[in-house]
Design a protein around this motif. Structure first.
Motif, PDB file in Angstrom:
ATOM      1  N   ASN A 185      65.036  49.687  68.843  1.00 48.97           N
ATOM      2  CA  ASN A 185      63.819  50.497  68.898  1.00 48.97           C
ATOM      3  C   ASN A 185      63.295  50.527  70.326  1.00 48.97           C
ATOM      4  OD1 ASN A 185      63.510  47.695  68.365  1.00 48.97           O
ATOM      5  ND2 ASN A 185      61.403  47.958  67.703  1.00 48.97           N
ATOM      6  N   PHE A 190      61.457  58.504  70.561  1.00 51.80           N
ATOM      7  CA  PHE A 190      62.501  58.007  69.668  1.00 51.80           C
ATOM      8  C   PHE A 190      63.873  58.426  70.178  1.00 51.80           C
ATOM      9  CE2 PHE A 190      64.802  58.913  65.497  1.00 51.80           C
ATOM     10  CZ  PHE A 190      65.218  57.609  65.347  1.00 51.80           C
ATOM     11  N   LEU A 214      56.828  46.444  63.389  1.00 53.39           N
ATOM     12  CA  LEU A 214      57.743  47.473  63.877  1.00 53.39           C
ATOM     13  C   LEU A 214      57.089  48.222  65.028  1.00 53.39           C
ATOM     14  CD1 LEU A 214      60.341  49.227  63.585  1.00 53.39           C
ATOM     15  CD2 LEU A 214      59.040  50.639  61.954  1.00 53.39           C
ATOM     16  N   THR A 217      57.663  53.649  67.151  1.00 54.25           N
ATOM     17  CA  THR A 217      57.904  54.575  66.040  1.00 54.25           C
ATOM     18  C   THR A 217      57.678  56.046  66.383  1.00 54.25           C
ATOM     19  OG1 THR A 217      55.630  54.395  65.240  1.00 54.25           O
ATOM     20  CG2 THR A 217      57.240  52.811  64.367  1.00 54.25           C
ATOM     21  N   TYR A 220      59.642  58.965  64.577  1.00 58.00           N
ATOM     22  CA  TYR A 220      60.377  58.530  63.389  1.00 58.00           C
ATOM     23  C   TYR A 220      60.172  59.520  62.246  1.00 58.00           C
ATOM     24  CZ  TYR A 220      61.738  53.764  64.796  1.00 58.00           C
ATOM     25  OH  TYR A 220      62.323  52.691  65.395  1.00 58.00           O
ATOM     26  N   MET A 225      61.308  55.593  58.506  1.00 57.43           N
ATOM     27  CA  MET A 225      60.192  54.654  58.427  1.00 57.43           C
ATOM     28  C   MET A 225      60.293  53.825  57.155  1.00 57.43           C
ATOM     29  SD  MET A 225      57.554  53.865  60.313  1.00 57.43           S
ATOM     30  CE  MET A 225      56.701  55.216  61.127  1.00 57.43           C
ATOM     31  N   CYS A 228      62.912  51.155  57.426  1.00 55.53           N
ATOM     32  CA  CYS A 228      62.454  49.993  58.187  1.00 55.53           C
ATOM     33  C   CYS A 228      61.557  49.097  57.330  1.00 55.53           C
ATOM     34  CB  CYS A 228      61.694  50.449  59.432  1.00 55.53           C
ATOM     35  SG  CYS A 228      62.731  51.229  60.694  1.00 55.53           S
ATOM     36  N   ILE A 236      53.222  48.415  60.836  1.00 54.55           N
ATOM     37  CA  ILE A 236      53.879  49.592  61.379  1.00 54.55           C
ATOM     38  C   ILE A 236      53.057  50.150  62.531  1.00 54.55           C
ATOM     39  CG2 ILE A 236      54.911  51.818  60.820  1.00 54.55           C
ATOM     40  CD1 ILE A 236      56.006  49.415  59.187  1.00 54.55           C
ATOM     41  N   ILE A 238      51.810  52.509  65.157  1.00 56.22           N
ATOM     42  CA  ILE A 238      51.847  53.972  65.244  1.00 56.22           C
ATOM     43  C   ILE A 238      50.913  54.427  66.346  1.00 56.22           C
ATOM     44  CG2 ILE A 238      51.037  56.050  64.041  1.00 56.22           C
ATOM     45  CD1 ILE A 238      52.302  55.021  61.520  1.00 56.22           C
ATOM     46  N   TRP A 277      50.774  59.509  56.730  1.00 57.43           N
ATOM     47  CA  TRP A 277      51.616  58.362  57.071  1.00 57.43           C
ATOM     48  C   TRP A 277      51.314  57.150  56.195  1.00 57.43           C
ATOM     49  CZ3 TRP A 277      56.121  58.281  59.229  1.00 57.43           C
ATOM     50  CH2 TRP A 277      56.507  59.399  59.982  1.00 57.43           C
ATOM     51  N   CYS A 281      54.200  55.292  54.255  1.00 54.93           N
ATOM     52  CA  CYS A 281      54.334  53.836  54.348  1.00 54.93           C
ATOM     53  C   CYS A 281      54.031  53.130  53.034  1.00 54.93           C
ATOM     54  CB  CYS A 281      53.457  53.280  55.462  1.00 54.93           C
ATOM     55  SG  CYS A 281      53.983  53.788  57.125  1.00 54.93           S
TER      56      CYS A 281
END
Length: 287
Positions: A185, A190, A214, A217, A220, A225, A228, A236, A238, A277, A281
């Motif tokens: 990553n 990305f 993570l 991103t 992604y 996502m 992961c 996560i 973001i 998102w 998620c």
């Protein structure tokens, strides 16, 4: 003020991420740069009934003098869902100590990844203790995630290195609560699915000792996502994924509508994109 020996049982970041790990969903940990974005993130979390982590880069301390951090923490404390306040990629020891001493952070990323491993480990251990003594959870980056973004030291001249099982053990020994492993990553744009090494046994190596964050991103797609998250990521990170619509709207409408309307519409852009998102998620409805 003395900190209770069991402070981790009430620390918001730790409790949010433990619940996510147990529930097998990811928690959006979104960067905010202004109050419109803070307000939009919180409104999205309440509308989606989702936990949330609001993140700030050290710039929020060095430029805002912590004002935006205090405002966000106050709003988070009044929210109807669990919301934690996190300092991301804190790479200056003086700023970390200032944040831990004077600002209402629930957690701080002690990012010493721009040092060689020995210095990284030593500095991380020392600063983790400093934060823990003040009831603040910590995150660290074993290995080195390539690239750069706002608030992160430019590592263009440093070679990226994937996290090894040995590094996992070494960093867990520092006392951190979360690890941000490097598995291909990268910060910034990305680079494509092929660069991500899902064969690495980081989740098995970490076990349940700490949670996984993570990073990198931007760009992604939803299916990646979720892959992961299935691999063990609970936090996560973001940035642009919840702010792109906000900035596109700002650029297209500034000077064309009243300032107050521009602000209100911008907040709605953050709300809508963040909710999307949170659904991806799988944290919607978990608060």
């Amino acid at each position: 003020m003395a900190i209770s020996p069991d402070w981790k049982s009430s620390n918001r970041t730790i409790q949010i991420l433990k619940a996510a790990e147990k529930g097998k969903y990811g928690v959006v940990a979104a960067i905010a740069y202004n109050l419109e974005q803070v307000f939009g993130l919180i409104r999205a979390a309440e509308a989606a009934r989702s936990p949330l982590i609001i993140q700030f880069f050290p710039w929020a301390i060095t430029f805002w003098d912590g004002l935006i951090v205090r405002a966000a923490a106050g709003a988070a404390s009044r929210a109807s869902v669990p919301i934690a306040i996190h300092l991301d990629h804190a790479q200056d020891e003086a700023v970390i100590r200032q944040a831990a001493d004077t600002l209402p952070f629930d957690s701080i990323m002690v990012d010493m990844s721009h040092y060689d491993k020995a210095d990284n480990l030593a500095k991380t251990a020392r600063l983790v203790r400093y934060c823990n003594e003040r009831g603040i959870a910590t995150e660290a980056e074993p290995g080195r995630i390539e690239g750069a973004e706002d608030g992160v030291v430019d590592t263009a001249g440093l070679e990226a290195s994937k996290t090894t099982p040995e590094e996992v053990d070494e960093f867990i020994a520092t006392g951190v609560d979360s690890l941000a492993p490097a598995f291909g990553n990268m910060h910034g744009e990305f680079g494509g699915t092929d660069q991500l090494d899902f064969k690495r046994s980081i989740r098995r190596q970490i076990g349940k000792r700490v949670t996984i964050a993570l990073h990198g991103t931007n760009g992604y797609p939803p299916d990646l996502m979720r892959k992961c998250i299935a691999a063990g990521a609970a936090k996560i990170n973001i940035n642009r994924l919840v702010l792109d619509d906000y900035y596109s709207h700002l650029q297209s409408q500034v000077g064309k509508v009243p300032h107050t309307t521009l602000i209100e519409q911008g907040v709605e852009k953050v709300v809508n994109q963040t909710k999307e998102w949170m659904d991806i998620c799988m944290s919607s409805g978990k608060a």
